[in-house]
Design an enzyme around this catalytic site. Structure first.
Site, PDB file in Angstrom:
ATOM      1  NE  ARG A   1      -2.976   9.095   0.743  1.00 21.95           N
ATOM      2  CZ  ARG A   1      -2.913   8.405  -0.383  1.00 21.95           C
ATOM      3  NH1 ARG A   1      -1.783   7.818  -0.724  1.00 21.95           N
ATOM      4  NH2 ARG A   1      -3.954   8.282  -1.168  1.00 21.95           N
TER       5      ARG A   1
ATOM      6  CD  GLN B   1      -9.313   5.412  -5.930  1.00 24.20           C
ATOM      7  OE1 GLN B   1      -8.245   5.970  -5.752  1.00 24.20           O
ATOM      8  NE2 GLN B   1      -9.762   5.141  -7.141  1.00 24.20           N
TER       9      GLN B   1
ATOM     10  CG  ASP C   1      -6.381  -1.475  -3.152  1.00 23.94           C
ATOM     11  OD1 ASP C   1      -5.357  -1.152  -3.783  1.00 23.94           O
ATOM     12  OD2 ASP C   1      -6.667  -1.004  -2.027  1.00 23.94           O
TER      13      ASP C   1
ATOM     14  NE  ARG D   1      -8.802   9.989  -5.972  1.00 25.33           N
ATOM     15  CZ  ARG D   1      -7.786   9.643  -5.197  1.00 25.33           C
ATOM     16  NH1 ARG D   1      -7.104   8.539  -5.429  1.00 25.33           N
ATOM     17  NH2 ARG D   1      -7.448  10.381  -4.141  1.00 25.33           N
TER      18      ARG D   1
HETATM   19  N1   CP Z   1      -5.340   5.688  -5.524  1.00 20.56           N
HETATM   20  C1   CP Z   1      -4.588   6.496  -4.764  1.00 20.56           C
HETATM   21  O1   CP Z   1      -5.031   7.076  -3.776  1.00 20.56           O
HETATM   22  O2   CP Z   1      -3.325   6.613  -5.193  1.00 20.56           O
HETATM   23  P1   CP Z   1      -2.117   7.283  -4.378  1.00 20.56           P
HETATM   24  O3   CP Z   1      -1.868   6.429  -3.186  1.00 20.56           O
HETATM   25  O4   CP Z   1      -0.974   7.284  -5.347  1.00 20.56           O
HETATM   26  O5   CP Z   1      -2.526   8.664  -3.982  1.00 20.56           O
HETATM   27  N1  NVA Z   2      -5.389   0.081   0.066  1.00 19.32           N
HETATM   28  C1  NVA Z   2      -4.321   0.898  -0.449  1.00 19.32           C
HETATM   29  C2  NVA Z   2      -4.872   2.004  -1.282  1.00 19.32           C
HETATM   30  C3  NVA Z   2      -3.863   2.925  -1.888  1.00 19.32           C
HETATM   31  C4  NVA Z   2      -4.492   4.018  -2.674  1.00 19.32           C
HETATM   32  C5  NVA Z   2      -3.496   1.430   0.704  1.00 19.32           C
HETATM   33  O1  NVA Z   2      -4.086   1.867   1.705  1.00 19.32           O
HETATM   34  O2  NVA Z   2      -2.270   1.405   0.631  1.00 19.32           O
END
Ligand code: CP
Ligand code: NVA
Length: 307
Positions: free
Chosen positions: A101, A131, A223, A291
């Protein structure tokens, strides 16, 4: 050869269907999959916070008989303490797969290039493939026949919107996207999705008009307006996105039982009202649950023996 999951674009419709069929089996028979990844280890390199992604991968790995190691922002210090190349080459000697991430999407590409084990994109500034796969799986679970249905995405044309574009076009779902001007999805992703959608006879409409976008759709998706890393813009974004809230009057324009979706985390009262989040057609927490199930299928496909 190892396989990565960096973008939904890289999967064929057949591969997506295979992931979903395996997910169905995993959901029905948790115990039957308890040992499929015994002896396998997954590293989770997270440069941003997470609830769902971290926990669903860790629990998923545990329930498949494997092990996971969480490496937060201060641990590996990707690209600062050590180059991405050296991190990739070192971790490949210890673990069987890596979830990353990160901010810049290029970091995922670079890690995948130098690692000899599968890399899974656990969210970058550009994409959020796990996602989107869980989202399409959830829609398929709820509506059964998904080909030709319409999804309205209302809000910021961000990573979640980009991956949803790839995923919807791959499976032949029509998409209406409503964003404020200047906040449209990524141009390259949009072009890629348009090419794919054409082969599936699906449409992609872009506008700045939420009311038009949600008209008669089967699913409404949103979102946060401010994604991780954009915190300094939060105040300005709240003003710009004001008319893009998912609320009762907007939902009324969609099909009667239109599904309400959100990847979470949500800012209740901003991009979506409390009332709509809790409404009977909201499948938001089913999405969150899925998920884990979908990612288990991905892990088996990428790390398992039968790959
Ligand atoms: N939707 C999602 O990826 O949630 P997190 O940021 O909590 O992992
Ligand atoms: N668009 C959001 C998604 C989180 C799961 C972000 O990148 O923070």
């Amino acid at each position: 050869m190892k396989k990565d999951l960096i973008s939904v674009k890289d999967l064929t419709a057949g591969e997506i269907e295979e992931i979903f069929n395996l997910t169905d089996k995993i959901k029905k028979d948790k115990a039957g999959f308890a040992n499929v990844l015994t002896g396998k280890t997954l590293a989770l390199i997270f440069q941003k916070p997470s609830n769902r992604t971290r926990v669903s991968f860790e629990v998923g790995m545990f329930e498949l008989g494997g092990y996971s190691i969480y490496l937060g922002p201060d641990e590996i210090n990707l690209g600062i303490r050590e180059s991405i190349k050296d991190v990739a080459k070192t971790l490949s000697r210890y673990v069987d797969g890596i979830v990353l991430r990160t901010f810049e999407h290029k970091n995922v590409i670079d890690l995948a290039q130098f690692a000899t084990v599968p890399i899974i994109n656990g969210l970058s500034d550009l994409l959020h493939p796990c996602q989107a796969l869980a989202d399409i799986y959830t829609i398929r679970e709820k509506l059964k026949n998904i080909k030709g249905i319409s999804v309205a995405y209302v809000g910021d044309g961000n990573n979640v919107c980009n991956s949803l574009l790839h995923a919807c076009s791959k499976v032949g779902i029509n998409m209406n996207i409503a964003t404020p001007k200047g906040y449209e999805p990524d141009k390259t992703v949009l072009n890629e999705a348009r090419v794919i959608a054409k082969t599936k006879k699906a449409t992609i409409n872009l506008s700045a008009k939420p009311k038009e976008a949600v008209k008669d759709v089967d699913v409404i998706y949103t979102d946060v307006w401010t994604s991780m890393g954009q915190e300094k813009e939060a105040k300005m974004r709240k003003r710009i996105f004001k008319e893009f809230q998912i609320n009762k009057s907007l939902v009324r324009l969609a099909k009667k039982n239109a599904l309400i979706m959100h990847c979470l985390p949500a800012h209740r009262g901003e991009e979506i009202t409390d009332e709509i989040m809790e409404s009977k057609n909201s499948v938001i927490f089913d999405q969150a649950e899925n998920r884990m199930h979908v990612q288990k299928a991905i892990l088996i496909k990428l790390l398992g023996e039968e790959r």
